[in-house]
Scaffold this active site. Structure first.
Site, mmCIF file in Angstrom:
data_model
loop_
_atom_site.group_PDB
_atom_site.id
_atom_site.type_symbol
_atom_site.label_atom_id
_atom_site.label_comp_id
_atom_site.label_asym_id
_atom_site.label_seq_id
_atom_site.Cartn_x
_atom_site.Cartn_y
_atom_site.Cartn_z
ATOM 1 C CE LYS A 41 82.526 33.952 29.078
ATOM 2 N NZ LYS A 41 82.917 33.632 27.717
ATOM 3 C CE LYS A 47 77.805 35.521 27.395
ATOM 4 N NZ LYS A 47 78.585 36.078 26.349
ATOM 5 C CB SER A 77 80.722 32.224 25.661
ATOM 6 O OG SER A 77 80.865 33.647 25.942
ATOM 7 C CB SER A 80 81.760 36.806 25.967
ATOM 8 O OG SER A 80 80.491 36.704 24.959
#
Length: 387
Positions: free
Chosen positions: A215, A56, A113, A53
């Site tokens: 993140k 992202k 997420s 992720s």
């Protein structure tokens, strides 16, 4: 005398470097100063890795660029397509046809997420998953992320989706330098969706002094990835940590790097931009068996596992010592113009083609069973099963 003085200085420098490096690291890391780009510590910075992720962040960057170009507005509608709604958790679980504001979609993507929301953002901004991936790769090439390739906006596993710790550092610098107005989104402590509170899966937020982003990511093949940033006395450091064994250990690893960085004066001239490639830059490291093969399903997610009675104490296993500040998000309120990529002459939306069903005369492959919104699955932290 001069020779002896030189040796003394050389020894002191070596000790300082040793103190910063600490024990030998087992996975790729990069610690750098955001303002100068100066690298304070790095290992296997060019080793190919599955981003999970962390992908992202590029989805957000492409979207920020689209906002700056006037292709879309913060209050533009992001429609949940059939394709995006079918993505596995972590997800919000909105039904196909649901519409939300772009800014709310981005917050859900970055904090929760949510894989379904990331795919919806990509399809709405790009027109299709493939078209958006092309834009992700074009931005990566423009930024000089030469060890990176994308095929989807949410980071679900694909052997063709990979990056490096150094390339992620380049991306972080681009986001934070070019779009400072969105920096607060990366430090949101939690989201409020109706009466439900969703915490940020970055365990540094609210726990590590000065933490302000960015993140986390997890798939079995990547292990537990994290980019953590913190600011103290006007100095912002960023730690990129790939391939840790748990959500807690990656937070601890990032915190340790940041501590060492704040305790050590900046030295050296090598920057994220000038670091020369080295080592094996082609073979991707796959951690699937190490991370998931012998672990229970609840350990195969970003959810910090409940600490056993004899587990070592960690501040990143503890609940926040204060009530988290929640940002309200949800559906509706999208009064802005439709993203340009979603408007074609035929009025059709590529992403809304029906999802094919598996042939009834053959057993479906693993991972293609129908997904109930909110249940656990491979990827970032799953939501609890709805009662």
């Amino acid at each position: 005398m001069r020779h002896r003085h030189f040796l003394k200085l050389l020894g002191a420098g070596a000790l300082a470097l040793s103190a910063l490096a600490g024990s030998a690291l087992a996975n790729p890391v990069v610690l750098f100063d955001l303002d100068s780009g100066r690298i304070l510590q790095q290992q296997d910075a060019f080793k190919r890795w599955y981003p999970a992720s962390l992908s992202k962040l590029m989805t957000a960057y492409v979207t920020f660029r689209a906002l700056a170009a006037g292709e879309v507005h913060l209050d533009s509608p992001i429609k949940v397509t059939k394709h995006s709604a079918a993505e596995p958790p972590s997800k919000m679980g909105f039904k196909p046809g649901s519409v939300m504001r772009l800014d709310n979609a981005l917050k859900m993507m970055l904090v929760k997420s949510a894989n379904d929301i990331a795919m919806a953002v990509g399809e709405n901004i790009g027109g299709s998953q493939a078209a958006f991936a092309e834009r992700m790769n074009a931005e990566a090439a423009r930024l000089g992320m030469n060890g990176t390739h994308f095929v989807n906006p949410n980071g679900l596993y694909s052997p063709d989706q990979y990056t490096t710790a150094r390339d992620l550092a380049v991306l972080v610098m681009a986001i934070r330098r070019e779009f400072p107005q969105y920096a607060p989104w990366f430090s949101i402590e939690g989201l409020a969706v109706g009466k439900k509170a969703i915490p940020n899966y970055n365990l540094l937020i609210g726990r590590y002094p000065g933490a302000d982003g960015m993140k986390t990511g997890f798939v079995c093949s990547s292990g537990f990835n994290m980019i953590g940033s913190a600011t103290r006395n006007g100095r912002t450091l960023v730690a990129v940590v790939l391939g840790e064994k748990s959500a807690v250990s990656r937070a601890e690893a990032a915190a340790k790097l940041l501590d060492q960085g704040f305790d050590t004066p900046a030295a050296g001239t090598v920057t994220v931009a000038t670091l020369a490639p080295y080592g094996d830059t082609v073979s991707a490291n796959d951690m699937h068996d190490d991370v998931c093969k012998k672990k229970a399903p609840q350990e195969q997610s970003e959810a910090p596992p409940a600490a056993a009675a004899d587990a070592p104490k960690s501040p990143y296993r503890e609940k926040l010592d204060h009530l988290p500040t929640l940002v309200a998000v949800g559906l509706g309120g999208a009064t802005g113009p439709t993203p340009k990529a979603m408007l074609d002459q035929a009025g059709q939306e590529y992403a809304d083609v029906p999802i094919p069903n598996w042939r009834p005369d053959r057993a479906p492959p693993a991972g293609t069973d129908p997904i109930v919104a909110g249940t656990a699955a491979q990827g970032d932290q799953p939501a609890k099963v709805a009662n």
